[in-house]
Motif scaffolding. Structure first.
Motif, PDB file in Angstrom:
ATOM      1  N   THR A 178       2.416   1.796  -3.467  1.00  0.00           N
ATOM      2  CA  THR A 178       1.315   2.384  -4.279  1.00  0.00           C
ATOM      3  C   THR A 178       1.389   3.911  -4.170  1.00  0.00           C
ATOM      4  O   THR A 178       1.143   4.668  -5.036  1.00  0.00           O
ATOM      5  CB  THR A 178       0.024   1.758  -4.097  1.00  0.00           C
ATOM      6  OG1 THR A 178       0.093   0.264  -4.063  1.00  0.00           O
ATOM      7  CG2 THR A 178      -0.891   2.026  -5.221  1.00  0.00           C
TER       8      THR A 178
ATOM      9  N   VAL B 135       0.961  -8.700  -3.942  1.00  0.00           N
ATOM     10  CA  VAL B 135      -0.574  -8.626  -3.158  1.00  0.00           C
ATOM     11  C   VAL B 135      -1.232  -9.983  -3.351  1.00  0.00           C
ATOM     12  O   VAL B 135      -1.665 -10.777  -2.428  1.00  0.00           O
ATOM     13  CB  VAL B 135      -1.430  -7.411  -3.542  1.00  0.00           C
ATOM     14  CG1 VAL B 135      -2.839  -7.584  -2.905  1.00  0.00           C
ATOM     15  CG2 VAL B 135      -0.764  -6.289  -2.934  1.00  0.00           C
ATOM     16  N   SER B 136      -1.291 -10.346  -4.675  1.00  0.00           N
ATOM     17  CA  SER B 136      -1.938 -11.429  -5.060  1.00  0.00           C
ATOM     18  C   SER B 136      -1.349 -12.672  -4.460  1.00  0.00           C
ATOM     19  O   SER B 136      -2.032 -13.799  -3.714  1.00  0.00           O
ATOM     20  CB  SER B 136      -2.035 -11.723  -6.630  1.00  0.00           C
ATOM     21  OG  SER B 136      -2.492 -10.680  -7.309  1.00  0.00           O
ATOM     22  N   ILE B 137      -0.032 -12.895  -4.710  1.00  0.00           N
ATOM     23  CA  ILE B 137       0.626 -14.134  -4.100  1.00  0.00           C
ATOM     24  C   ILE B 137       0.689 -14.217  -2.576  1.00  0.00           C
ATOM     25  O   ILE B 137       0.281 -15.197  -2.151  1.00  0.00           O
ATOM     26  CB  ILE B 137       1.999 -14.228  -4.630  1.00  0.00           C
ATOM     27  CG1 ILE B 137       2.119 -14.232  -6.313  1.00  0.00           C
ATOM     28  CG2 ILE B 137       2.826 -15.211  -3.894  1.00  0.00           C
ATOM     29  CD1 ILE B 137       3.430 -14.308  -6.818  1.00  0.00           C
TER      30      ILE B 137
ATOM     31  N   ASP C  85       9.294  -1.211 -11.933  1.00  0.00           N
ATOM     32  CA  ASP C  85       8.062  -0.196 -11.489  1.00  0.00           C
ATOM     33  C   ASP C  85       7.358  -0.778 -10.602  1.00  0.00           C
ATOM     34  O   ASP C  85       7.046  -1.979 -10.422  1.00  0.00           O
ATOM     35  CB  ASP C  85       7.162   0.015 -12.802  1.00  0.00           C
ATOM     36  CG  ASP C  85       6.385   1.366 -12.506  1.00  0.00           C
ATOM     37  OD1 ASP C  85       5.738   1.096 -11.864  1.00  0.00           O
ATOM     38  OD2 ASP C  85       6.576   2.036 -13.479  1.00  0.00           O
TER      39      ASP C  85
ATOM     40  N   HIS D 209       4.357  -0.409  -9.848  1.00  0.00           N
ATOM     41  CA  HIS D 209       2.987  -0.905 -10.485  1.00  0.00           C
ATOM     42  C   HIS D 209       2.698  -2.176 -11.012  1.00  0.00           C
ATOM     43  O   HIS D 209       1.869  -2.642 -11.240  1.00  0.00           O
ATOM     44  CB  HIS D 209       2.585   0.243 -11.471  1.00  0.00           C
ATOM     45  CG  HIS D 209       2.253   1.550 -10.842  1.00  0.00           C
ATOM     46  ND1 HIS D 209       3.153   2.596 -10.966  1.00  0.00           N
ATOM     47  CD2 HIS D 209       1.331   2.147  -9.783  1.00  0.00           C
ATOM     48  CE1 HIS D 209       2.620   3.571 -10.118  1.00  0.00           C
ATOM     49  NE2 HIS D 209       1.750   3.291  -9.572  1.00  0.00           N
ATOM     50  N   ILE D 210       4.049  -2.740 -11.391  1.00  0.00           N
ATOM     51  CA  ILE D 210       4.332  -4.135 -11.733  1.00  0.00           C
ATOM     52  C   ILE D 210       4.410  -5.150 -10.334  1.00  0.00           C
ATOM     53  O   ILE D 210       3.826  -6.298 -10.431  1.00  0.00           O
ATOM     54  CB  ILE D 210       5.327  -4.352 -12.682  1.00  0.00           C
ATOM     55  CG1 ILE D 210       5.345  -3.296 -13.716  1.00  0.00           C
ATOM     56  CG2 ILE D 210       5.526  -5.903 -13.312  1.00  0.00           C
ATOM     57  CD1 ILE D 210       4.397  -3.681 -15.057  1.00  0.00           C
TER      58      ILE D 210
ATOM     59  N   LEU E 222      -1.831 -12.994  -0.580  1.00  0.00           N
ATOM     60  CA  LEU E 222      -3.043 -13.367   0.014  1.00  0.00           C
ATOM     61  C   LEU E 222      -3.722 -14.625  -0.524  1.00  0.00           C
ATOM     62  O   LEU E 222      -4.279 -15.490   0.245  1.00  0.00           O
ATOM     63  CB  LEU E 222      -4.149 -12.409  -0.518  1.00  0.00           C
ATOM     64  CG  LEU E 222      -3.940 -10.960  -0.072  1.00  0.00           C
ATOM     65  CD1 LEU E 222      -4.777  -9.844  -0.636  1.00  0.00           C
ATOM     66  CD2 LEU E 222      -4.001 -10.931   1.493  1.00  0.00           C
TER      67      LEU E 222
ATOM     68  N   ILE F 203       0.907  -1.386  -0.022  1.00  0.00           N
ATOM     69  CA  ILE F 203      -0.025  -0.050   0.005  1.00  0.00           C
ATOM     70  C   ILE F 203       0.846   1.069   0.073  1.00  0.00           C
ATOM     71  O   ILE F 203       0.505   2.223  -0.887  1.00  0.00           O
ATOM     72  CB  ILE F 203      -0.987  -0.003   1.219  1.00  0.00           C
ATOM     73  CG1 ILE F 203      -1.964  -1.242   1.163  1.00  0.00           C
ATOM     74  CG2 ILE F 203      -1.793   1.124   1.358  1.00  0.00           C
ATOM     75  CD1 ILE F 203      -2.816  -1.344   2.173  1.00  0.00           C
TER      76      ILE F 203
ATOM     77  N   VAL G  20       3.520  -4.445  -7.352  1.00  0.00           N
ATOM     78  CA  VAL G  20       2.595  -4.566  -6.243  1.00  0.00           C
ATOM     79  C   VAL G  20       1.554  -5.475  -6.334  1.00  0.00           C
ATOM     80  O   VAL G  20       1.117  -6.373  -5.546  1.00  0.00           O
ATOM     81  CB  VAL G  20       1.876  -2.921  -5.743  1.00  0.00           C
ATOM     82  CG1 VAL G  20       1.008  -3.023  -5.084  1.00  0.00           C
ATOM     83  CG2 VAL G  20       3.075  -1.998  -5.317  1.00  0.00           C
ATOM     84  N   PRO G  21       0.800  -5.631  -7.610  1.00  0.00           N
ATOM     85  CA  PRO G  21      -0.607  -6.410  -7.584  1.00  0.00           C
ATOM     86  C   PRO G  21       0.244  -7.936  -7.693  1.00  0.00           C
ATOM     87  O   PRO G  21      -0.573  -8.824  -7.137  1.00  0.00           O
ATOM     88  CB  PRO G  21      -0.884  -6.083  -8.987  1.00  0.00           C
ATOM     89  CG  PRO G  21       0.177  -5.437  -9.987  1.00  0.00           C
ATOM     90  CD  PRO G  21       0.735  -4.616  -8.708  1.00  0.00           C
ATOM     91  N   ALA G  22       1.417  -8.254  -7.962  1.00  0.00           N
ATOM     92  CA  ALA G  22       1.657  -9.525  -8.002  1.00  0.00           C
ATOM     93  C   ALA G  22       2.093  -9.897  -6.665  1.00  0.00           C
ATOM     94  O   ALA G  22       1.511 -10.932  -6.146  1.00  0.00           O
ATOM     95  CB  ALA G  22       3.169  -9.572  -8.859  1.00  0.00           C
TER      96      ALA G  22
END
Lengths: 163, 502
Positions: free
Chosen positions: B221, B397-399, B388, B390-391, B401, B218, B393-395
């Motif tokens: 981001t 967070v997904s892994i 970056d 932005h590449i 969780l 977070i 963070v989502p990876a």
């Protein structure tokens, strides 16, 4: 940012913590004599510390004294770190994982991960659609291979698909 | 002891052992090199993957991570002037000037050698101390454990720099959260609000994943951009052997740094950053040429890097012997031990010596293997910091969780991770140290259980804490720690008054 607004923002976190500690203390008193001993002790200590923090965050003479007592040196702290950061950006940053988990609750991880990654990369990161697709494919494939195939773990399927 | 060490070595040199040690090392190097991630996040992310493993195998993986994070961080410190983890900040002082002078290879060679040798020395000190620690823990009863838990919390709050008050508040907050759920001492549940999921209490792995991995994501981001604040893509590495030789030519610096690291690592709350800065300062003071520091003196790389890796051996002493973690990394590691059915504390040393030794051996070998792998991939590893966010963070967070859910197949764990992620981010934003909250969350049950047991032993009297000399001593030290800033202020004021009077 006006001085009054800055002062109010400084006080907000310690006030919130004070409210939490008082609430916790009140709740602790609802339990039996032995069960409440430690929580009540911790609740009181936390409330006193939070009250001191409220005083320390007010830019008054008493506040300066409390800050000095806990810092071990005379300090003149300005605004609490971070209050200068745009709040909207923080809210958006928190909303991304919140939205992700809300969707996962309904649809499960595997359908939502590519959508989340793609949208995050393209909308939040302002990257190209191609980069978004590549990141989404990579992350979904990694999750599937690692958790489902290699480790044999159950991956949450969501309320809609879990039957 | 020798038998345990031999069987740990045998286990490590199986196909599985080598594989997981290697994975741990690679993950540790990557997470160490990327500023903002670090070993804590790496361990939090890897915990779910180890659920089905034998404890020894899991510890091999974590030993790999812990042994390699520090060296990973030194690579970005030297090449990009961006410390991967806070303890690498001291390495920037001379490491980056060396890189600017075209001696990046020598600096990385020195960091690699100092890290691996420092790690080995730290482990040697740990092995030497274990028999003594065993004797000491036998003297500890519930009052001493309660006092030790309070001492740990106080020391850690004090170590949070200028945030002592908020460190104490975070500690109390962590204790409050630890009371949620079934009350093992008195029966019944507390602070659950009737939510069935909370009857078992706050699960440590989702909470830690949230407080560290999700909160960091977070934060990243919010910041945006690339991970490293001063990215430089033109990293050149040559003449690594010069750095390796320099370490062997300066053994006193290596030994001093390692000794300082192991000693400071064993003190709860002080941590690697202090260790590496003290090692650096001691080296500058001992030098005949102190003005050369900060301008690319290789000793300024050797000292902090050896301290940085040696501190892990030291930090394992209170963690394993007393169940008192000295750092956030060790607090998460305590969670790992509990997850694998082991209770850290006196019984751990007495009953699970083999497991303890697999961890120690893994840690020692990881330090060496990490340096070898790190030397080979240093140039590419530094480029990871230019990724970056932005590449990334989502990876992550997904892994993170998916991993949290995989542990117990409960969606509630995912929600807890998110809630703690938000709490962790707010704590970062408003300067409430997360480390004291985490350590209190881990220590809460031990503290409460020890408190009630002590009161029972003392026939309902609180005086039990003051009539046993170890517990009294520990409580006195705790009081002294809490009063330290006020005492410092008093002494400073008196000194200032004296100067004015003269």
């Amino acid at each position: 940012m006006s001085a009054t607004r800055s002062k109010a923002l400084n006080l907000l976190p310690p006030m919130a913590m004070l409210a939490f500690s008082i609430g916790f203390l009140g709740w602790a008193y609802t339990y039996g004599e032995r069960a409440q001993q430690m929580p009540v002790l911790v609740g009181w200590i936390m409330s006193v510390l939070c009250a001191l923090d409220v005083v320390a965050s007010s830019r008054t003479r008493a506040g300066n004294l409390v800050r000095a007592l806990f810092a071990g040196t005379r300090v003149d702290r300005g605004a609490v770190k971070g209050t200068g950061k745009p709040i909207a950006r923080s809210v958006v940053s928190i909303l991304w994982p919140t939205a992700f988990i809300s969707l996962v609750a309904v649809f499960g991880f595997l359908p939502v991960i590519p959508v989340y990654v793609f949208l995050f990369v393209v909308l939040q990161g302002r990257k190209s659609v191609r980069q978004g697709l590549a990141a989404a494919t990579f992350t979904t494939a990694l999750t599937f291979v690692l958790f489902k195939l290699a480790l044999g773990y159950e991956v949450y399927q969501g309320l809609l698909f879990s039957g | 002891m020798l038998e345990s060490a031999t069987s740990a070595l045998a286990l490590l040199f199986t196909m599985e052992g080598v594989l997981f040690l290697g994975i741990g090392v690679v993950v540790g190097l990557l997470f160490g090199a990327i500023p903002g991630l670090g070993g804590t996040t790496a361990i939090a992310l890897l915990i779910p993957l180890t659920y089905g493993m034998q404890p020894e195998t899991a510890f091999t993986l974590f030993g790999g991570v812990m042994g390699s994070v520090a060296f990973g961080g030194s690579i970005s410190a030297i090449l990009l002037n961006t410390p991967g983890i806070p303890p690498n900040a001291a390495t920037c002082f001379d490491g980056f000037p060396m890189a600017q002078q075209g001696k990046a290879g020598a600096a990385i060679g020195a960091a690699a050698t100092a890290s691996s040798l420092g790690g080995l020395i730290g482990v040697a000190i740990l092995i030497a101390v274990i028999p003594i620690a065993k004797e000491i823990v036998l003297l500890f009863g519930p009052p001493e454990f309660f006092a030790l838990a309070m001492l740990g919390l106080g020391a850690i709050a004090l170590s949070t720099g200028g945030h002592f008050l908020r460190g104490l508040i975070s500690g109390a907050f962590g204790l409050a959260l630890a009371f949620i759920g079934f009350d093992a001492v008195n029966g019944g549940t507390r602070f659950t609000g009737g939510i069935e999921y909370l009857f078992d209490g706050i699960q440590i792995v989702p909470a830690l994943t949230g407080l560290f991995a999700i909160a960091e994501m977070i934060n990243l981001t919010t910041k945006g951009g690339i991970v490293a604040s001063e990215g430089r893509a033109d990293v050149k590495i040559s003449r690594v052997s010069d750095g390796v030789k320099a370490v062997f030519r300066n053994l006193p610096t290596l030994l001093r740094g390692s000794g300082i690291g192991a000693f400071i690592g064993a003190v709860p709350g002080v941590g690697g950053t202090v260790a590496s800065f003290i090692a650096y300062a001691a080296t500058v003071q001992a030098s005949k040429n102190p003005e050369s520091f900060g301008k690319g003196n290789i000793l300024g790389v050797i000292a902090p890097e050896s301290a940085n890796n040696a501190k892990d051996g030291g930090a394992l002493i209170p963690t394993l012997a007393f169940g008192i973690p000295g750092s956030a990394e060790m607090a998460i590691f305590l969670g790992v031990l509990v997850l694998h059915g082991l209770e850290p504390g006196p019984l751990m040393l007495l009953e699970h010596e083999g497991t303890v030794f697999s961890l120690i051996v893994a840690l020692a070998l990881a330090a060496v293997i990490a340096s070898l792998i790190g030397l080979a991939v240093a140039r590419y590893l530094a480029l990871v910091t230019l990724l970056d966010v932005h590449i990334l963070v989502p990876a992550v967070v997904s892994i993170a969780l998916v991993g949290v859910f995989a542990l117990h197949s409960r969606f509630g764990d995912v929600v807890v991770a998110l809630v703690f992620g938000v709490i962790g981010y707010l704590m970062m934003r408003f300067d409430y140290p997360r480390i004291t909250a985490v350590i209190a969350l881990v220590l809460g049950e031990l503290a409460e259980r020890s408190y009630h047991q002590s009161i029972m032993i003392g026939d309902g009297h609180i005086t039990i804490f003051f009539t046993r000399w170890i517990s009294l001593g520990l409580l006195l030290v705790t009081v002294l720690i809490v009063l330290t800033p006020a005492l410092r202020l008093y002494l400073n004021s008196r000194r200032a008054t004296g100067v004015r009077a003269r």
